[in-house]
Design a protein around this motif. Structure first.
Motif, PDB file in Angstrom:
ATOM      1  N   MET A  12      -0.451   1.747   8.065  1.00  0.00           N
ATOM      2  CA  MET A  12      -0.481   0.549   7.256  1.00  0.00           C
ATOM      3  C   MET A  12      -1.528   0.721   6.159  1.00  0.00           C
ATOM      4  O   MET A  12      -2.647   1.136   6.411  1.00  0.00           O
ATOM      5  CB  MET A  12      -0.811  -0.653   8.145  1.00  0.00           C
ATOM      6  CG  MET A  12      -0.836  -1.966   7.388  1.00  0.00           C
ATOM      7  SD  MET A  12      -1.274  -3.357   8.427  1.00  0.00           S
ATOM      8  CE  MET A  12       0.333  -3.865   8.973  1.00  0.00           C
ATOM      9  N   GLU A  13      -1.165   0.386   4.983  1.00  0.00           N
ATOM     10  CA  GLU A  13      -2.086   0.509   3.863  1.00  0.00           C
ATOM     11  C   GLU A  13      -3.186  -0.534   3.970  1.00  0.00           C
ATOM     12  O   GLU A  13      -3.014  -1.593   4.554  1.00  0.00           O
ATOM     13  CB  GLU A  13      -1.345   0.297   2.552  1.00  0.00           C
ATOM     14  CG  GLU A  13      -0.375   1.374   2.197  1.00  0.00           C
ATOM     15  CD  GLU A  13       0.284   1.070   0.863  1.00  0.00           C
ATOM     16  OE1 GLU A  13      -0.325   0.354   0.044  1.00  0.00           O
ATOM     17  OE2 GLU A  13       1.400   1.541   0.661  1.00  0.00           O
ATOM     18  N   THR A  14      -4.301  -0.228   3.371  1.00  0.00           N
ATOM     19  CA  THR A  14      -5.423  -1.159   3.381  1.00  0.00           C
ATOM     20  C   THR A  14      -5.060  -2.451   2.663  1.00  0.00           C
ATOM     21  O   THR A  14      -5.361  -3.549   3.143  1.00  0.00           O
ATOM     22  CB  THR A  14      -6.653  -0.518   2.712  1.00  0.00           C
ATOM     23  OG1 THR A  14      -6.946   0.710   3.373  1.00  0.00           O
ATOM     24  CG2 THR A  14      -7.845  -1.433   2.778  1.00  0.00           C
ATOM     25  N   TYR A  15      -4.405  -2.344   1.522  1.00  0.00           N
ATOM     26  CA  TYR A  15      -4.022  -3.537   0.765  1.00  0.00           C
ATOM     27  C   TYR A  15      -3.107  -4.435   1.584  1.00  0.00           C
ATOM     28  O   TYR A  15      -3.287  -5.654   1.623  1.00  0.00           O
ATOM     29  CB  TYR A  15      -3.330  -3.147  -0.547  1.00  0.00           C
ATOM     30  CG  TYR A  15      -2.786  -4.351  -1.283  1.00  0.00           C
ATOM     31  CD1 TYR A  15      -3.632  -5.166  -2.019  1.00  0.00           C
ATOM     32  CD2 TYR A  15      -1.436  -4.681  -1.208  1.00  0.00           C
ATOM     33  CE1 TYR A  15      -3.143  -6.284  -2.680  1.00  0.00           C
ATOM     34  CE2 TYR A  15      -0.942  -5.787  -1.866  1.00  0.00           C
ATOM     35  CZ  TYR A  15      -1.801  -6.583  -2.613  1.00  0.00           C
ATOM     36  OH  TYR A  15      -1.315  -7.675  -3.246  1.00  0.00           O
ATOM     37  N   THR A  16      -2.136  -3.843   2.244  1.00  0.00           N
ATOM     38  CA  THR A  16      -1.194  -4.625   3.041  1.00  0.00           C
ATOM     39  C   THR A  16      -1.906  -5.318   4.189  1.00  0.00           C
ATOM     40  O   THR A  16      -1.632  -6.492   4.480  1.00  0.00           O
ATOM     41  CB  THR A  16      -0.073  -3.723   3.582  1.00  0.00           C
ATOM     42  OG1 THR A  16       0.519  -3.011   2.498  1.00  0.00           O
ATOM     43  CG2 THR A  16       0.992  -4.529   4.290  1.00  0.00           C
ATOM     44  N   ALA A  17      -2.820  -4.630   4.835  1.00  0.00           N
ATOM     45  CA  ALA A  17      -3.559  -5.224   5.947  1.00  0.00           C
ATOM     46  C   ALA A  17      -4.434  -6.375   5.469  1.00  0.00           C
ATOM     47  O   ALA A  17      -4.479  -7.443   6.095  1.00  0.00           O
ATOM     48  CB  ALA A  17      -4.414  -4.169   6.644  1.00  0.00           C
ATOM     49  N   MET A  18      -5.126  -6.186   4.349  1.00  0.00           N
ATOM     50  CA  MET A  18      -5.985  -7.243   3.817  1.00  0.00           C
ATOM     51  C   MET A  18      -5.153  -8.427   3.344  1.00  0.00           C
ATOM     52  O   MET A  18      -5.545  -9.576   3.524  1.00  0.00           O
ATOM     53  CB  MET A  18      -6.842  -6.703   2.676  1.00  0.00           C
ATOM     54  CG  MET A  18      -7.826  -5.637   3.107  1.00  0.00           C
ATOM     55  SD  MET A  18      -8.984  -6.212   4.342  1.00  0.00           S
ATOM     56  CE  MET A  18     -10.060  -7.176   3.320  1.00  0.00           C
ATOM     57  N   ARG A  19      -4.016  -8.173   2.754  1.00  0.00           N
ATOM     58  CA  ARG A  19      -3.137  -9.248   2.292  1.00  0.00           C
ATOM     59  C   ARG A  19      -2.623 -10.056   3.465  1.00  0.00           C
ATOM     60  O   ARG A  19      -2.587 -11.290   3.421  1.00  0.00           O
ATOM     61  CB  ARG A  19      -1.976  -8.640   1.494  1.00  0.00           C
ATOM     62  CG  ARG A  19      -0.894  -9.592   1.111  1.00  0.00           C
ATOM     63  CD  ARG A  19      -1.391 -10.558   0.041  1.00  0.00           C
ATOM     64  NE  ARG A  19      -0.440 -11.620  -0.181  1.00  0.00           N
ATOM     65  CZ  ARG A  19       0.467 -11.616  -1.151  1.00  0.00           C
ATOM     66  NH1 ARG A  19       0.527 -10.613  -1.990  1.00  0.00           N
ATOM     67  NH2 ARG A  19       1.301 -12.613  -1.275  1.00  0.00           N
TER      68      ARG A  19
END
Length: 50
Positions: free
Chosen positions: A1-8
């Motif tokens: 999972m990408e960092t951006y996706t997780a933070m979003r």
């Protein structure tokens, strides 16, 4: 999972809940007994001559 996706995903769920609880807490804090006198005293600070 990408960092951006997780933070979003985190911001969409728990971030919204945290901001809502913070807002409700601020509203309840301003409506507590005694808040009117404190707000009036703070509003009169510029008019006081010490």
């Amino acid at each position: 999972m990408e960092t951006y996706t997780a933070m979003r995903q985190f911001a969409d769920s728990w971030g919204l809940l945290a901001m809502t609880l913070f807002f409700v807490g601020v509203v309840l804090f301003t409506l507590r007994p005694g808040a009117r006198k404190m707000a009036k005293d703070a509003a009169e600070i510029p008019l006081k001559e010490d």
